[in-house]
Design a protein around this motif. Structure first.
Motif, PDB file in Angstrom:
ATOM      1  N   ASP A 236       0.862  -1.183   0.000  1.00 53.87           N
ATOM      2  CA  ASP A 236       0.000   0.000   0.000  1.00 53.87           C
ATOM      3  C   ASP A 236       0.899   1.233   0.000  1.00 53.87           C
ATOM      4  OD1 ASP A 236       1.032   0.084   2.530  1.00 53.87           O
ATOM      5  OD2 ASP A 236      -0.871  -0.059   3.588  1.00 53.87           O
ATOM      6  N   ALA A 237       0.310   2.407   0.217  1.00 54.24           N
ATOM      7  CA  ALA A 237       1.102   3.641   0.134  1.00 54.24           C
ATOM      8  C   ALA A 237       2.252   3.652   1.146  1.00 54.24           C
ATOM      9  CB  ALA A 237       0.180   4.834   0.369  1.00 54.24           C
ATOM     10  N   GLU A 238       2.065   2.935   2.253  1.00 52.99           N
ATOM     11  CA  GLU A 238       3.123   2.915   3.281  1.00 52.99           C
ATOM     12  C   GLU A 238       4.154   1.819   3.025  1.00 52.99           C
ATOM     13  OE1 GLU A 238       1.509   2.868   7.340  1.00 52.99           O
ATOM     14  OE2 GLU A 238      -0.322   3.666   6.448  1.00 52.99           O
ATOM     15  N   GLY A 239       4.025   1.127   1.935  1.00 57.32           N
ATOM     16  CA  GLY A 239       4.955   0.023   1.618  1.00 57.32           C
ATOM     17  C   GLY A 239       4.233  -1.290   1.753  1.00 57.32           C
ATOM     18  N   GLY A 240       4.497  -2.008   2.796  1.00 52.36           N
ATOM     19  CA  GLY A 240       3.812  -3.289   3.011  1.00 52.36           C
ATOM     20  C   GLY A 240       3.950  -3.652   4.471  1.00 52.36           C
ATOM     21  N   LEU A 241       3.743  -4.900   4.793  1.00 53.83           N
ATOM     22  CA  LEU A 241       3.850  -5.328   6.190  1.00 53.83           C
ATOM     23  C   LEU A 241       5.315  -5.548   6.559  1.00 53.83           C
ATOM     24  CD1 LEU A 241       0.945  -7.954   6.180  1.00 53.83           C
ATOM     25  CD2 LEU A 241       0.904  -5.720   7.281  1.00 53.83           C
ATOM     26  N   THR A 242       5.676  -5.200   7.775  1.00 51.29           N
ATOM     27  CA  THR A 242       7.037  -5.475   8.240  1.00 51.29           C
ATOM     28  C   THR A 242       7.141  -6.967   8.586  1.00 51.29           C
ATOM     29  OG1 THR A 242       6.439  -5.114  10.520  1.00 51.29           O
ATOM     30  CG2 THR A 242       7.199  -3.179   9.290  1.00 51.29           C
ATOM     31  N   ASP A 243       8.368  -7.438   8.834  1.00 51.85           N
ATOM     32  CA  ASP A 243       8.545  -8.852   9.196  1.00 51.85           C
ATOM     33  C   ASP A 243       7.783  -9.180  10.472  1.00 51.85           C
ATOM     34  OD1 ASP A 243      10.105  -8.972   7.028  1.00 51.85           O
ATOM     35  OD2 ASP A 243      11.951  -9.618   8.036  1.00 51.85           O
ATOM     36  N   ARG A 244       7.808  -8.250  11.410  1.00 54.10           N
ATOM     37  CA  ARG A 244       7.127  -8.445  12.686  1.00 54.10           C
ATOM     38  C   ARG A 244       5.612  -8.572  12.469  1.00 54.10           C
ATOM     39  NH1 ARG A 244       7.425  -6.895  18.311  1.00 54.10           N
ATOM     40  NH2 ARG A 244       5.479  -7.730  19.049  1.00 54.10           N
ATOM     41  N   GLU A 245       5.082  -7.663  11.630  1.00 52.97           N
ATOM     42  CA  GLU A 245       3.634  -7.699  11.356  1.00 52.97           C
ATOM     43  C   GLU A 245       3.250  -9.005  10.665  1.00 52.97           C
ATOM     44  OE1 GLU A 245       2.640  -2.925  10.922  1.00 52.97           O
ATOM     45  OE2 GLU A 245       3.511  -3.982   9.218  1.00 52.97           O
ATOM     46  N   MET A 246       4.126  -9.456   9.778  1.00 60.69           N
ATOM     47  CA  MET A 246       3.842 -10.726   9.086  1.00 60.69           C
ATOM     48  C   MET A 246       3.836 -11.884  10.066  1.00 60.69           C
ATOM     49  SD  MET A 246       5.510 -10.919   5.384  1.00 60.69           S
ATOM     50  CE  MET A 246       6.722  -9.704   5.479  1.00 60.69           C
ATOM     51  N   ARG A 247       4.804 -11.858  10.984  1.00 59.65           N
ATOM     52  CA  ARG A 247       4.859 -12.919  11.997  1.00 59.65           C
ATOM     53  C   ARG A 247       3.558 -12.944  12.809  1.00 59.65           C
ATOM     54  NH1 ARG A 247       8.385 -11.888  17.096  1.00 59.65           N
ATOM     55  NH2 ARG A 247       6.340 -11.181  17.792  1.00 59.65           N
ATOM     56  N   ASP A 248       3.075 -11.759  13.173  1.00 56.42           N
ATOM     57  CA  ASP A 248       1.833 -11.701  13.956  1.00 56.42           C
ATOM     58  C   ASP A 248       0.656 -12.257  13.159  1.00 56.42           C
ATOM     59  OD1 ASP A 248       3.296 -10.582  15.952  1.00 56.42           O
ATOM     60  OD2 ASP A 248       2.615  -8.522  15.619  1.00 56.42           O
ATOM     61  N   GLU A 249       0.623 -11.968  11.875  1.00 58.35           N
ATOM     62  CA  GLU A 249      -0.497 -12.460  11.059  1.00 58.35           C
ATOM     63  C   GLU A 249      -0.412 -13.978  10.867  1.00 58.35           C
ATOM     64  OE1 GLU A 249      -2.945 -10.811  10.834  1.00 58.35           O
ATOM     65  OE2 GLU A 249      -2.330  -8.714  10.830  1.00 58.35           O
ATOM     66  N   VAL A 250       0.811 -14.481  10.684  1.00 58.16           N
ATOM     67  CA  VAL A 250       0.964 -15.933  10.519  1.00 58.16           C
ATOM     68  C   VAL A 250       0.494 -16.645  11.790  1.00 58.16           C
ATOM     69  CG1 VAL A 250       2.683 -17.765  10.359  1.00 58.16           C
ATOM     70  CG2 VAL A 250       2.758 -15.866   8.759  1.00 58.16           C
ATOM     71  N   ASN A 251       0.848 -16.101  12.943  1.00 61.70           N
ATOM     72  CA  ASN A 251       0.399 -16.707  14.207  1.00 61.70           C
ATOM     73  C   ASN A 251      -1.115 -16.655  14.349  1.00 61.70           C
ATOM     74  OD1 ASN A 251       2.451 -17.810  15.910  1.00 61.70           O
ATOM     75  ND2 ASN A 251       3.419 -15.806  15.781  1.00 61.70           N
ATOM     76  N   THR A 252      -1.698 -15.537  13.927  1.00 59.70           N
ATOM     77  CA  THR A 252      -3.156 -15.394  13.997  1.00 59.70           C
ATOM     78  C   THR A 252      -3.811 -16.449  13.116  1.00 59.70           C
ATOM     79  OG1 THR A 252      -2.902 -13.037  14.328  1.00 59.70           O
ATOM     80  CG2 THR A 252      -5.057 -13.775  13.590  1.00 59.70           C
ATOM     81  N   PHE A 253      -3.235 -16.634  11.954  1.00 65.64           N
ATOM     82  CA  PHE A 253      -3.708 -17.623  10.988  1.00 65.64           C
ATOM     83  C   PHE A 253      -3.670 -19.024  11.606  1.00 65.64           C
ATOM     84  CE2 PHE A 253      -3.387 -19.789   6.857  1.00 65.64           C
ATOM     85  CZ  PHE A 253      -4.149 -18.992   6.045  1.00 65.64           C
ATOM     86  N   LEU A 254      -2.588 -19.314  12.322  1.00 64.94           N
ATOM     87  CA  LEU A 254      -2.459 -20.644  12.950  1.00 64.94           C
ATOM     88  C   LEU A 254      -3.476 -20.816  14.065  1.00 64.94           C
ATOM     89  CD1 LEU A 254       1.360 -21.305  13.389  1.00 64.94           C
ATOM     90  CD2 LEU A 254      -0.183 -22.120  11.644  1.00 64.94           C
ATOM     91  N   LEU A 255      -3.635 -19.758  14.874  1.00 60.47           N
ATOM     92  CA  LEU A 255      -4.584 -19.879  15.984  1.00 60.47           C
ATOM     93  C   LEU A 255      -6.012 -19.968  15.452  1.00 60.47           C
ATOM     94  CD1 LEU A 255      -5.147 -19.700  19.096  1.00 60.47           C
ATOM     95  CD2 LEU A 255      -5.734 -17.334  18.642  1.00 60.47           C
TER      96      LEU A 255
END
Ligand code: HEM
Length: 504
Positions: free
Chosen positions: A292-311
């Motif tokens: 998006d305009a701010e770039g994309g997700l940081t590595d940390r944000e991606m890690r949080d989303e992957v964990n959310t996906f698993l839970l």
């Protein structure tokens, strides 16, 4: 020393300090007064079982055990629209009717996620389930593409491949004259699907124990223990408890593993110059490509989303599959109807794998999936009101916690009639659905914060069910009743007899 002997600067400092303290004190008194007014209003005007002066209604609720389900089912019979449940002095307003939840889920009244989600903070960080406001909006927009029709389509070969293993596991048990341990089998299947689709991780959960899943499962167990023990809800007590050490250890294991996966994948994208989606990609790839305009997700944000996906993605789908297979084993007439539907789908096919277009060709199976979700889905939603909510002439003040249990809505006799405990897939026949309130059936919640992965989950359940009923039928050998562990699961393992239909 007398005040008049002080230097003018000191007098000035003291008077600023006192007026500041006075101001803080006044704010505190206003906050306490507002809170007392809110609690008295709720106690006087909203319906609910009379609370104990100290414990509230906690001692009346049977807990996450089978009688707890009956307690939830009975609630809409006594309180048609809403009722208050007191946890000590804290009121939680439970909404029991489709008309009561509509304005909340449709965002017509201001809400944020309630404090319960804070319990996931260390594990999920700023993942979709736990965040609010601008951060949530941005992440939801970025992640929506990960569940686009074309991305979901590309997961079908992976799901078929994992279903091959499922078929061979069931087949081996059948050949050895053993019974099927239902929930264990569906949990291993769902874990394999998520780990493969999330980041192409070869977990082999169906073939043995996966270290990865052991960590997720330990965290789930600790979470349940914590949420059922009021003192542990306070961080300062939880952090000093024996549970915290394992909680932190397992979170660190997961985070380290995921951080490595993410940095390896970044490197791979850099080396291959990958900039757009292609076949065979996984969730992590799509997250990395989301911009998006701010770039994309940081590595940390991606890690949080992957964990959310698993839970969010393992226990939910395995619970749905478990109850579907259980209900069909106890209703052989519907099981046979599904087998006939699958036979027709696969007639003339050499490779009996599910294709995307097949998902629209098993309408009876879909009705059974929905009806089993109606009967057993338990994932609840909690919100904190930021403005007053009016339900049926009753005002729930801002600052109050709300809880929405699909299980209660799905057993409300006003909507589903008095036979709501009967498994009847025809409830989802077109003529029966027309005219039914859309908020009467919400296993995936509804509105802006509905389950982002609803289509993914349904696709997974359908692929598994089609592949299973192509090869087997089941009969119930050992029964069990549901208990809740965030989702509803059988208290003891359900055992099914395996009846093979054709060579596997
Ligand atoms: C049968 C399976 C499933 C059911 C019944 C289910 C149910 C739900 C419900 C009720 C919510 C709303 C929760 C709330 O209001 O706090 C939700 C949200 C969510 N679910 Fe699912 N879910 C399922 C499968 C999945 C899967 C497979 C994934 C991931 C792969 C997933 C990821 C999420 C996420 C990320 C959210 C948060 C969405 C947001 O707030 O924007 N779910 N789910």
């Amino acid at each position: 020393m007398a005040l008049w002997n002080l230097a003018p600067v000191s007098v000035l400092v003291l008077s600023v300090l006192f007026s500041f303290l006075g101001y803080r004190c006044l704010l505190c008194m206003i906050a306490v007064w507002t809170e007392v007014k809110r609690i008295v209003h709720i106690r006087r005007t909203l319906p609910g079982a009379p609370p104990h002066w100290l414990f509230g209604n906690i001692l009346q609720e049977p807990g996450p055990v089978t009688p707890g389900f009956e307690w939830h089912r009975n609630m809409p019979k006594t309180y048609r629209r809403l009722c208050v449940f007191w946890i000590g002095w804290k009121p939680i307003v439970i909404l029991n009717h489709p008309e009561s939840v509509r304005n909340v889920l449709n965002d017509r009244v201001g809400t944020v996620k309630s404090d319960v989600y804070r319990l996931f903070d260390e594990w999920l960080g700023d993942g979709l389930v736990t965040t609010d406001g601008k951060v949530w909006k941005r992440h939801r927009k970025l992640i929506t593409n990960s569940f686009h029709f074309n991305v979901l389509k590309s997961y079908i070969p992976k799901m078929n491949q994992i279903a091959d293993t499922l078929i061979s596991v069931i087949s081996q048990r059948g050949a050895a004259g053993e019974l099927l341990e239902l929930h264990k089998t569906t949990s291993a299947f769902s874990s394999d699907v998520i780990l493969q689709c999330a980041f192409s991780y070869e977990s082999g959960c169906q073939e043995g124990v996966s270290e990865y899943m052991k960590s997720v499962s330990t965290l789930g167990t600790i979470f349940m223990k914590r949420s059922l023990s009021p003192p542990l809800l306070y961080d300062f007590i939880f952090r000093r408890s024996s549970l915290y050490k394992s909680w932190r250890k397992e979170i660190d294991v997961l985070h380290r593993l995921q951080e490595k996966l993410i940095s390896d994948r970044r490197e791979q994208h850099r080396q291959t110059g990958c900039t757009e989606f292609s076949k065979g990609m996984d969730f992590l790839d799509t997250l990395m490509l989301a911009k998006d305009a701010e770039g994309g997700l940081t590595d940390r944000e991606m890690r949080d989303e992957v964990n959310t996906f698993l839970l969010g993605g393992i226990d939910t789908t395995s619970s749905a599959l478990t109850w579907l297979l259980y209900l069909l084993a106890t209703h052989p007439e519907y099981q046979t109807k599904i087998q006939e539907e699958v036979d027709e789908l696969f007639q003339d096919r050499e490779i009996r794998e599910v294709r995307r277009e097949d998902l629209h060709r098993t309408p009876f199976l879909m009705k059974c999936v929905k009806e089993s979700q109606r009967m057993y889905s338990f994932v609840s939603s909690s919100r904190l009101l930021t403005e007053p909510l009016v339900v049926d002439g009753l005002t729930v003040p801002a600052g109050t916690d709300l809880a929405i249990y699909p299980y209660q809505l799905h057993h409300n006799p006003d909507v589903w009639s008095d036979d709501h405990m009967t498994f009847r897939p025809s409830r989802f026949d077109r003529q029966n659905v027309e005219g039914r309130d859309p908020f009467a059936f919400i296993p995936f919640s509804a509105g802006a914060r509905n389950c982002i992965a609803q289509q993914f989950a349904l696709q997974e359940i359908q692929v598994a069910a089609i592949r299973i009923y192509d090869k087997f039928g089941f009969t119930l050998v050992r029964d069990s009743t549901p208990v809740f562990r965030i989702v509803s699961v059988p208290e003891d393992e359900i055992l099914l007899g395996i009846n093979p239909r054709r060579e596997t």
